[in-house]
Motif scaffolding. Structure first.
Motif, short mmCIF file in Angstrom:
data_model
loop_
_atom_site.label_atom_id
_atom_site.label_comp_id
_atom_site.label_asym_id
_atom_site.label_seq_id
_atom_site.Cartn_x
_atom_site.Cartn_y
_atom_site.Cartn_z
N THR A 49 55.20 15.08 -15.54
CA THR A 49 54.58 16.27 -16.13
C THR A 49 53.08 16.05 -16.17
O THR A 49 52.60 14.92 -16.09
N TRP A 50 52.34 17.12 -16.29
CA TRP A 50 50.89 17.06 -16.42
C TRP A 50 50.57 17.01 -17.91
O TRP A 50 51.04 17.84 -18.68
N GLU A 51 49.77 16.03 -18.30
CA GLU A 51 49.38 15.86 -19.70
C GLU A 51 47.86 15.94 -19.79
O GLU A 51 47.16 15.40 -18.93
N GLU A 65 37.60 17.92 -32.23
CA GLU A 65 39.05 17.92 -32.44
C GLU A 65 39.69 17.99 -31.06
O GLU A 65 39.23 18.71 -30.19
N LYS A 66 40.76 17.23 -30.85
CA LYS A 66 41.44 17.24 -29.56
C LYS A 66 42.75 18.00 -29.66
O LYS A 66 43.50 17.83 -30.62
N PHE A 67 42.99 18.84 -28.67
CA PHE A 67 44.26 19.55 -28.53
C PHE A 67 44.98 18.91 -27.35
O PHE A 67 44.53 19.00 -26.21
N ILE A 68 46.07 18.21 -27.62
CA ILE A 68 46.81 17.50 -26.57
C ILE A 68 47.94 18.42 -26.11
O ILE A 68 48.68 18.98 -26.94
N PHE A 69 48.07 18.59 -24.79
CA PHE A 69 49.00 19.58 -24.26
C PHE A 69 49.74 19.06 -23.02
O PHE A 69 49.37 18.05 -22.44
N THR A 70 50.78 19.79 -22.65
CA THR A 70 51.61 19.49 -21.47
C THR A 70 51.64 20.71 -20.57
O THR A 70 51.67 21.84 -21.05
N TYR A 92 49.22 28.73 -24.76
CA TYR A 92 50.28 27.74 -24.90
C TYR A 92 51.46 28.31 -25.67
O TYR A 92 51.36 29.31 -26.38
N GLU A 93 52.60 27.64 -25.50
CA GLU A 93 53.81 27.92 -26.26
C GLU A 93 54.25 26.62 -26.90
O GLU A 93 54.31 25.59 -26.23
N GLU A 94 54.54 26.65 -28.19
CA GLU A 94 55.01 25.46 -28.88
C GLU A 94 56.53 25.47 -28.91
O GLU A 94 57.14 26.43 -29.36
N LYS A 95 57.12 24.40 -28.40
CA LYS A 95 58.58 24.28 -28.34
C LYS A 95 58.99 23.13 -29.25
O LYS A 95 58.47 22.03 -29.16
N VAL A 96 59.95 23.38 -30.11
CA VAL A 96 60.42 22.40 -31.06
C VAL A 96 61.87 22.05 -30.74
O VAL A 96 62.66 22.93 -30.42
N GLY A 97 62.20 20.77 -30.79
CA GLY A 97 63.60 20.37 -30.65
C GLY A 97 63.97 19.80 -29.30
O GLY A 97 65.14 19.52 -29.07
N LEU A 98 63.01 19.61 -28.41
CA LEU A 98 63.34 18.98 -27.13
C LEU A 98 63.49 17.48 -27.37
O LEU A 98 62.57 16.84 -27.86
N PRO A 99 64.64 16.91 -27.03
CA PRO A 99 64.94 15.56 -27.48
C PRO A 99 64.29 14.42 -26.70
O PRO A 99 64.23 13.31 -27.19
N GLY A 104 58.07 16.65 -21.39
CA GLY A 104 56.66 16.56 -21.68
C GLY A 104 56.44 15.71 -22.91
O GLY A 104 57.34 15.54 -23.73
N GLU A 105 55.23 15.17 -23.05
CA GLU A 105 54.94 14.27 -24.16
C GLU A 105 54.50 15.00 -25.42
O GLU A 105 54.35 14.38 -26.46
N THR A 106 54.25 16.30 -25.33
CA THR A 106 53.80 17.06 -26.50
C THR A 106 54.73 18.23 -26.76
O THR A 106 55.64 18.51 -25.97
N ARG A 107 54.47 18.93 -27.85
CA ARG A 107 55.22 20.15 -28.16
C ARG A 107 54.54 21.39 -27.59
O ARG A 107 55.08 22.48 -27.66
N TYR A 108 53.32 21.23 -27.06
CA TYR A 108 52.51 22.37 -26.63
C TYR A 108 52.51 22.46 -25.11
O TYR A 108 51.98 21.60 -24.43
N TYR A 109 53.09 23.53 -24.58
CA TYR A 109 53.23 23.73 -23.15
C TYR A 109 52.30 24.86 -22.71
O TYR A 109 52.47 26.01 -23.11
N VAL A 110 51.31 24.51 -21.89
CA VAL A 110 50.33 25.49 -21.43
C VAL A 110 50.95 26.32 -20.31
O VAL A 110 51.55 25.77 -19.38
N THR A 111 50.79 27.64 -20.41
CA THR A 111 51.35 28.55 -19.40
C THR A 111 50.28 29.28 -18.61
O THR A 111 50.59 29.92 -17.60
N LYS A 112 49.00 29.21 -19.07
CA LYS A 112 47.92 29.90 -18.36
C LYS A 112 46.59 29.28 -18.76
O LYS A 112 46.39 28.91 -19.91
N ALA A 113 45.68 29.17 -17.78
CA ALA A 113 44.33 28.66 -18.04
C ALA A 113 43.33 29.64 -17.46
O ALA A 113 43.44 30.02 -16.30
N VAL A 114 42.36 30.06 -18.27
CA VAL A 114 41.35 31.03 -17.85
C VAL A 114 39.98 30.49 -18.23
O VAL A 114 39.76 30.10 -19.39
#
Length: 151
Positions: A49-51, A65-70, A92-99, A104-114
């Motif tokens: 995955t991209w981190e 402040e750092k925002f760490i994302f996947t 981003y979308e925050e996903k909770v409960g992925l075991p 990905g290493e974070t809960r925050y999954y980026v879906t678009k960059a502008v």
């Protein structure tokens, strides 16, 4: 006995698949973060995955402040790579409960960059050496001081 074991395994597999389908398609939260992407790499032993890290700076001189994302999608990773070093807004979308970290290493999954324009620091204030920044205004040459008159 064997028939019951097979049915139990099939039911368990269906429950696990249903859980993953729900968790991957449901968002705990979503939003936007703006800043400068300062680190972005593809990593993972088995599941790649991209981190990345987004530096969030509200005002010059304040702590970063750092925002760490996947990023899981290669097309979105390409968008992020294109705007490295420039101010960017990440959806981003925050996903909770992925075991596992296989998703990905974070809960925050980026879906678009502008890419977004820089925020002006104040009227007429710019940072030096920035693309599109006005050149610094010339400073007047210092005037010689006349010698002191003797009394």
């Amino acid at each position: 006995m064997i028939k019951g074991l097979v049915i139990g395994i099939v039911v368990l597999a269906a429950l696990v698949a249903g859980y993953f389908a729900i968790v991957l398609n449901w968002n705990y939260s979503d939003g936007e973060r703006a800043g400068w992407v300062q680190k972005f790499s593809r990593k993972g032993w088995l599941c790649k995955t991209w981190e990345g890290e987004l530096a969030l700076v509200s005002l010059p001189g304040t702590s970063v402040e750092k925002f760490i994302f996947t990023v899981r999608d290669d097309a979105v990773a390409e968008q992020v790579n294109k705007v490295m070093g420039r101010r960017v807004s990440l959806h981003y979308e925050e996903k909770v409960g992925l075991p596992t970290t296989c998703f990905g290493e974070t809960r925050y999954y980026v879906t678009k960059a502008v890419e977004t324009p820089d925020i002006p620091l104040g009227p007429g204030v710019t940072l030096p050496n920035q693309p599109g920044a006005a050149p610094p205004a010339p400073q007047p040459a210092p005037q010689p001081v006349p010698p002191a008159a003797s009394r």
